[in-house]
Each structure stands twice: as structure tokens, then as C-alpha cells.
Scaffold this motif. Sequence first.
Motif, PDB file in Angstrom:
ATOM      1  N   CYS A 105      14.345  41.010 -38.843  1.00  0.00           N
ATOM      2  CA  CYS A 105      14.433  40.660 -37.415  1.00  0.00           C
ATOM      3  C   CYS A 105      13.517  39.487 -37.077  1.00  0.00           C
ATOM      4  CB  CYS A 105      14.066  41.861 -36.543  1.00  0.00           C
ATOM      5  SG  CYS A 105      15.309  43.160 -36.538  1.00  0.00           S
ATOM      6  N   ALA A 106      12.312  39.499 -37.629  1.00  0.00           N
ATOM      7  CA  ALA A 106      11.367  38.410 -37.364  1.00  0.00           C
ATOM      8  C   ALA A 106      11.938  37.071 -37.831  1.00  0.00           C
ATOM      9  CB  ALA A 106      10.036  38.688 -38.050  1.00  0.00           C
ATOM     10  N   ASP A 107      12.672  37.089 -38.945  1.00  0.00           N
ATOM     11  CA  ASP A 107      13.275  35.861 -39.470  1.00  0.00           C
ATOM     12  C   ASP A 107      14.454  35.378 -38.639  1.00  0.00           C
ATOM     13  OD1 ASP A 107      11.442  35.744 -41.497  1.00  0.00           O
ATOM     14  OD2 ASP A 107      12.841  36.241 -43.116  1.00  0.00           O
ATOM     15  N   PHE A 108      15.226  36.295 -38.072  1.00  0.00           N
ATOM     16  CA  PHE A 108      16.471  35.914 -37.412  1.00  0.00           C
ATOM     17  C   PHE A 108      16.460  35.963 -35.881  1.00  0.00           C
ATOM     18  CE2 PHE A 108      17.890  36.658 -41.710  1.00  0.00           C
ATOM     19  CZ  PHE A 108      18.794  35.630 -41.897  1.00  0.00           C
ATOM     20  N   ARG A 109      15.413  36.536 -35.283  1.00  0.00           N
ATOM     21  CA  ARG A 109      15.379  36.681 -33.825  1.00  0.00           C
ATOM     22  C   ARG A 109      15.486  35.327 -33.106  1.00  0.00           C
ATOM     23  NH1 ARG A 109      11.623  39.994 -33.540  1.00  0.00           N
ATOM     24  NH2 ARG A 109      12.851  41.835 -33.119  1.00  0.00           N
ATOM     25  N   ALA A 110      14.731  34.333 -33.586  1.00  0.00           N
ATOM     26  CA  ALA A 110      14.760  33.009 -32.944  1.00  0.00           C
ATOM     27  C   ALA A 110      16.155  32.396 -33.020  1.00  0.00           C
ATOM     28  CB  ALA A 110      13.732  32.090 -33.596  1.00  0.00           C
ATOM     29  N   LYS A 111      16.821  32.579 -34.148  1.00  0.00           N
ATOM     30  CA  LYS A 111      18.177  32.038 -34.317  1.00  0.00           C
ATOM     31  C   LYS A 111      19.131  32.679 -33.303  1.00  0.00           C
ATOM     32  CE  LYS A 111      21.924  31.579 -37.626  1.00  0.00           C
ATOM     33  NZ  LYS A 111      22.521  32.082 -38.819  1.00  0.00           N
ATOM     34  N   ILE A 112      19.066  33.988 -33.180  1.00  0.00           N
ATOM     35  CA  ILE A 112      19.929  34.717 -32.231  1.00  0.00           C
ATOM     36  C   ILE A 112      19.640  34.241 -30.804  1.00  0.00           C
ATOM     37  CG2 ILE A 112      20.439  36.994 -31.224  1.00  0.00           C
ATOM     38  CD1 ILE A 112      21.598  36.727 -34.002  1.00  0.00           C
ATOM     39  N   LYS A 113      18.345  34.108 -30.465  1.00  0.00           N
ATOM     40  CA  LYS A 113      17.973  33.687 -29.111  1.00  0.00           C
ATOM     41  C   LYS A 113      18.451  32.265 -28.818  1.00  0.00           C
ATOM     42  CE  LYS A 113      15.582  35.975 -26.523  1.00  0.00           C
ATOM     43  NZ  LYS A 113      16.106  36.764 -25.423  1.00  0.00           N
ATOM     44  N   GLU A 115      21.102  30.788 -30.230  1.00  0.00           N
ATOM     45  CA  GLU A 115      22.570  30.807 -30.153  1.00  0.00           C
ATOM     46  C   GLU A 115      23.060  31.474 -28.871  1.00  0.00           C
ATOM     47  OE1 GLU A 115      23.889  32.758 -33.712  1.00  0.00           O
ATOM     48  OE2 GLU A 115      23.377  31.049 -35.000  1.00  0.00           O
ATOM     49  N   HIS A 116      22.286  32.436 -28.369  1.00  0.00           N
ATOM     50  CA  HIS A 116      22.657  33.193 -27.164  1.00  0.00           C
ATOM     51  C   HIS A 116      21.447  33.254 -26.223  1.00  0.00           C
ATOM     52  CE1 HIS A 116      26.147  34.588 -29.478  1.00  0.00           C
ATOM     53  NE2 HIS A 116      25.296  34.859 -30.457  1.00  0.00           N
ATOM     54  N   PRO A 117      21.145  32.153 -25.503  1.00  0.00           N
ATOM     55  CA  PRO A 117      19.915  32.085 -24.700  1.00  0.00           C
ATOM     56  C   PRO A 117      19.778  33.145 -23.602  1.00  0.00           C
ATOM     57  CG  PRO A 117      21.165  30.017 -24.556  1.00  0.00           C
ATOM     58  CD  PRO A 117      21.925  30.941 -25.426  1.00  0.00           C
ATOM     59  N   GLY A 118      20.844  33.619 -23.028  1.00  0.00           N
ATOM     60  CA  GLY A 118      20.751  34.576 -21.926  1.00  0.00           C
ATOM     61  C   GLY A 118      20.683  36.027 -22.363  1.00  0.00           C
ATOM     62  N   LEU A 119      20.645  36.279 -23.655  1.00  0.00           N
ATOM     63  CA  LEU A 119      20.695  37.641 -24.182  1.00  0.00           C
ATOM     64  C   LEU A 119      19.414  38.418 -23.851  1.00  0.00           C
ATOM     65  CD1 LEU A 119      23.192  38.500 -25.712  1.00  0.00           C
ATOM     66  CD2 LEU A 119      21.956  38.226 -27.839  1.00  0.00           C
ATOM     67  N   SER A 120      19.587  39.665 -23.435  1.00  0.00           N
ATOM     68  CA  SER A 120      18.419  40.506 -23.138  1.00  0.00           C
ATOM     69  C   SER A 120      17.769  40.942 -24.455  1.00  0.00           C
ATOM     70  CB  SER A 120      18.843  41.740 -22.348  1.00  0.00           C
ATOM     71  OG  SER A 120      19.587  42.617 -23.183  1.00  0.00           O
ATOM     72  N   ILE A 121      16.586  41.506 -24.359  1.00  0.00           N
ATOM     73  CA  ILE A 121      15.868  41.983 -25.542  1.00  0.00           C
ATOM     74  C   ILE A 121      16.685  43.049 -26.262  1.00  0.00           C
ATOM     75  CG2 ILE A 121      13.800  43.229 -26.308  1.00  0.00           C
ATOM     76  CD1 ILE A 121      12.324  41.834 -23.959  1.00  0.00           C
ATOM     77  N   GLY A 122      17.244  43.965 -25.486  1.00  0.00           N
ATOM     78  CA  GLY A 122      18.037  45.046 -26.069  1.00  0.00           C
ATOM     79  C   GLY A 122      19.281  44.535 -26.774  1.00  0.00           C
ATOM     80  N   THR A 124      19.725  41.540 -27.974  1.00  0.00           N
ATOM     81  CA  THR A 124      19.281  40.798 -29.166  1.00  0.00           C
ATOM     82  C   THR A 124      19.042  41.781 -30.307  1.00  0.00           C
ATOM     83  OG1 THR A 124      18.222  39.114 -27.791  1.00  0.00           O
ATOM     84  CG2 THR A 124      17.526  39.223 -30.079  1.00  0.00           C
ATOM     85  N   ALA A 125      18.386  42.889 -30.010  1.00  0.00           N
ATOM     86  CA  ALA A 125      18.116  43.916 -31.027  1.00  0.00           C
ATOM     87  C   ALA A 125      19.422  44.487 -31.579  1.00  0.00           C
ATOM     88  CB  ALA A 125      17.252  45.023 -30.436  1.00  0.00           C
TER      89      ALA A 125
END
Length: 193
Positions: A105-113, A115-122, A124-125
Motif C-alpha cells: 500500500c505504501a508503494d502504490f497509494r500515491a499512484k492511486i491518489k 490517478e483518482h484525486p477525489g477518492l476518499s481514504i476508504g 483508496t484502501a
Amino acid sequence: MGKDPRKPRGKMSSYAYFVQTCRAEHKKKQPEASVNFAEFSKKCSERWKPMSPKEKGTFEDMAKQDKVRYEREMKNYIPPNGQKKKRFKDPNALKRPPSAFFIFCADFRAKIKSEHPGLSIGDTAKKLGVMWNSSAAEEKKPYEKKAATLKEKYDKDIASYRTNGRVDTASSAAADDDDDEDDEEDDDEDDDE
């Protein structure tokens, strides 16, 4: 159940001590004036923000002393029957190492955020969970290996902590160096592929 009057007063922050001082100054200057709490808080905040670390130091020292007082009193505090005493948490206690999934998750969280800037924390998880579950075993191996290495280091450190009350920093630093070498070897293996 009501609050136990014998329970120690909570610890105060450096900012709370500053506000308390501001309040005392205000009362000294204008003993009869009533105070609008919202306005007073705003003025205190405006005074606190630009203060230098040296100016804040006095209040931080007060907060540190109060924390020591609070921890000492809480060690001796026995709650009335039916209430549980909060377990004292050692500030030097070790944190558990992250699992392979959390390292992933630490490696890919920034990529997900990104690609999808408006995504909530939940959300994203959830996306990260789907990615992890759909990953092949080979893709998970480096994360599992790193998690296992961190777990071994944690097990050694926790054993030292339980016997000495602290972590042996010399062996911990050596373990960190070993981890770095392992990472370099992993990088070399990736380059060969």
C-alpha cells in the motif's frame, strides 16, 4: 457513572498554558470585562502562531513537567470499582512492523491518489485491496520478504526491549544495514530480469 473526583487532572499542552497566561493577562488589565470565548481564542491563536520556538519554549517546558506529573499520578491512581484503569502506554514501546500488504500500500497509494484525486481514504484502501488480491504470488514475494525481514528485526528488538526496557540500538542499526544490503541485492536481481 459520574467522573471520579480523585482521578488526576489531565495533562495540559504548551498551547493551553499559553492561553491560560493570556487569560491571566487579560483579567489583570480588565478585571470587570466579560470575555467572548471565540474572539479571545482567535486572538490567542494569532499571537501563538508567529512566536519563535524560543518564546514557545517556556510553555513547552511547562507542558513537559505537567506530563511527568500526570503520568506519575496515573501510575498511583486506582479507579473505583466497576471502572477500568487506562493502561499506561510506554512512549518508548516499539511499533509492530507493517504487513506485506501495508508495505504494498505504501508503494502504490500515491499512484492511486494521482490517478483518482477525489477518492476518499476508504475508497483508496478498497482499490489497494483489490490490487493486492489480484496480484500474482510472484508480484507479492518482494513485499512478503521485506515484511518477514522487518518482523525478524522486530522480534529481536522486542526481546531486547522486554529484558532491558529499551532497544539495543547497536544491533538494531546493524540489522538496518543488513536490510539495506538485502534491498540492494533485490535491486540487482530485478536488473537481471
